[in-house]
Design a protein around this motif. Structure first.
Motif, short mmCIF file in Angstrom:
data_model
loop_
_atom_site.label_atom_id
_atom_site.label_comp_id
_atom_site.label_asym_id
_atom_site.label_seq_id
_atom_site.Cartn_x
_atom_site.Cartn_y
_atom_site.Cartn_z
N TYR A 12 2.65 -1.00 8.56
CA TYR A 12 2.53 -2.00 9.62
C TYR A 12 3.82 -2.81 9.64
CZ TYR A 12 0.53 -6.26 11.87
OH TYR A 12 0.27 -7.34 12.67
N LYS A 61 1.96 1.17 13.14
CA LYS A 61 1.44 -0.04 13.76
C LYS A 61 2.58 -1.04 13.88
CE LYS A 61 -2.09 -3.65 13.14
NZ LYS A 61 -3.21 -4.14 12.30
N ARG A 63 3.91 -4.77 15.63
CA ARG A 63 3.65 -6.03 16.34
C ARG A 63 4.98 -6.71 16.62
NH1 ARG A 63 -0.20 -9.45 17.71
NH2 ARG A 63 -1.79 -8.15 16.72
N ARG A 89 1.26 4.25 17.01
CA ARG A 89 -0.16 4.33 17.35
C ARG A 89 -0.66 3.03 17.95
NH1 ARG A 89 -4.28 2.34 14.55
NH2 ARG A 89 -2.91 1.88 12.79
N SER A 90 -0.12 1.91 17.47
CA SER A 90 -0.59 0.59 17.88
C SER A 90 0.62 -0.28 18.18
CB SER A 90 -1.43 -0.04 16.76
OG SER A 90 -1.74 -1.38 17.05
N SER A 92 1.43 -4.17 19.69
CA SER A 92 0.88 -5.45 20.12
C SER A 92 1.96 -6.52 20.05
CB SER A 92 -0.32 -5.83 19.25
OG SER A 92 0.05 -5.87 17.88
N GLN A 113 -0.32 -2.85 24.17
CA GLN A 113 -1.77 -2.64 24.14
C GLN A 113 -2.55 -3.94 24.02
OE1 GLN A 113 -2.10 0.01 20.79
NE2 GLN A 113 -1.23 1.73 21.89
N ARG A 114 -2.06 -4.89 23.22
CA ARG A 114 -2.83 -6.11 22.95
C ARG A 114 -1.89 -7.28 22.78
NH1 ARG A 114 -4.58 -2.18 20.12
NH2 ARG A 114 -3.33 -2.73 18.32
#
Length: 326
Positions: A12, A61, A63, A89-90, A92, A113-114
């Motif tokens: 992450y 991941k 952010r 994959r993620s 944000s 995504q978020r």
């Protein structure tokens, strides 16, 4: 795969796009904050190169943080490039929401995504006092825009500061009764710039929970007791959303930490609350090969500390929170 010496898989990555910000929150930075020149920060191509390196090592991941990430030039283009990177994959973003009203749609279209939006109180006067420059109405419009375009689930962050907003946790938690949002309360952490203030005005999660339960009913553990990122999750009776508590000071979650941070000036920081960093931007600009940089990252991750040292009085002083990205 990037493993540390304790066997944790580090996958992450929190990337600070800039140390600049369009607010001056009292727990984060002084009002007369001086930011780094843009030339000292990662340029777009440098940032994307490092993202590709990290994803090749199993980081899936990501952010985006700041400072305030939405003030970064070409932020939508950067999001599009990162979202298209194989292995992500993620994706944000943590934002103060000031510019989200106009950027939510373009960011969603680009692949974000978020979002997590910082909102420390629902009282406009207190909001102004806490942020020094902020408008609650503008941030609220950003939250509504994020929900409207599908940057979901919407998560809201509140740093709780004694003497400023400890009484506001009830109203903030009550948002989850009617909205499918996650309201996250964060214990203030000490950094350079306002260290004494940050240490003396901490409100611990146990006190926040007691205030909320007394006013709104019992907080029942949710998410099967598992952490959602850094937050311990609860639900109020009949609530549409959830309440989370990030207890970095009183109840650390270091054993389950899987994150690393890339600062806006290209330093790999392996623990938010430890000063040790690994410089990636300097060797990159000096001509290091991708394999050289890959090994620097792996060696840095291997030496990731077990956790912070707040209990022993060890406070990171080499950067303010805005220079790390939270």
């Amino acid at each position: 795969m990037a493993l540390d010496r304790f066997g944790r898989k580090i996958h992450y990555l929190r990337i600070s796009l800039t140390d600049h910000c369009n607010l001056r929150c009292v727990y984060c930075m002084p009002e007369d904050m001086t930011f780094r020149p843009n030339a000292e920060l990662m340029q777009d191509d440098e940032l994307i190169t490092l993202v590709r390196l990290f994803t090749s090592l199993g980081f899936d991941k990501i952010r985006l943080t700041g400072g305030e990430p939405t003030v970064r030039a070409h932020v939508v283009d950067l999001v599009r490039e990162i979202a298209a990177t194989p292995g992500v994959r993620s994706l944000s973003m943590t934002t103060n929401g000031v510019l989200l009203g106009k950027l939510a749609g373009p960011l969603k279209e680009a692949g974000l995504q978020r979002v997590n939006v910082s909102i420390d109180t629902l009282d406009p006067a207190k909001f102004k006092r806490l942020t020094r420059w902020g408008s609650l109405a503008q941030v609220w419009a950003g939250i509504e825009a994020a929900e409207r375009v599908g940057l979901a689930p919407v998560k809201l962050n509140a740093v709780v500061v004694r003497g400023y907003n400890e009484n506001d946790v009830v109203d903030l938690a009550a948002l989850t009764l009617d909205h499918p949002w996650q309201m996250r309360f964060i214990e203030m952490m000490p950094f350079a710039g306002a260290t004494e203030f940050q240490q003396t005005q901490v409100v611990k999660a146990q006190e926040m929970m007691a205030r909320i339960s007394a006013a709104l009913g019992p907080l029942e553990p949710a998410n099967n007791g598992a952490l959602d990122g850094e937050a311990r999750i609860y639900k109020l009776p009949g609530a549409a959303g959830e309440v989370g508590f990030i207890s970095s000071v009183s109840l650390p979650f270091c054993a389950s930490c899987t994150r690393a941070r890339l600062t806006a000036d290209g330093k790999l920081r392996l623990c938010l609350l430890r000063e040790k960093e690994v410089d990636l931007l300097t060797p990159m600009r000096a001509g290091a090969t991708l394999e050289d940089l890959r090994q620097i990252i792996l060696d840095g991750v291997w030496r990731k500390p077990w956790g912070h040292g707040l209990a022993e009085g060890s406070v990171p002083l080499n950067r303010t929170m805005s220079e790390i990205g939270g």
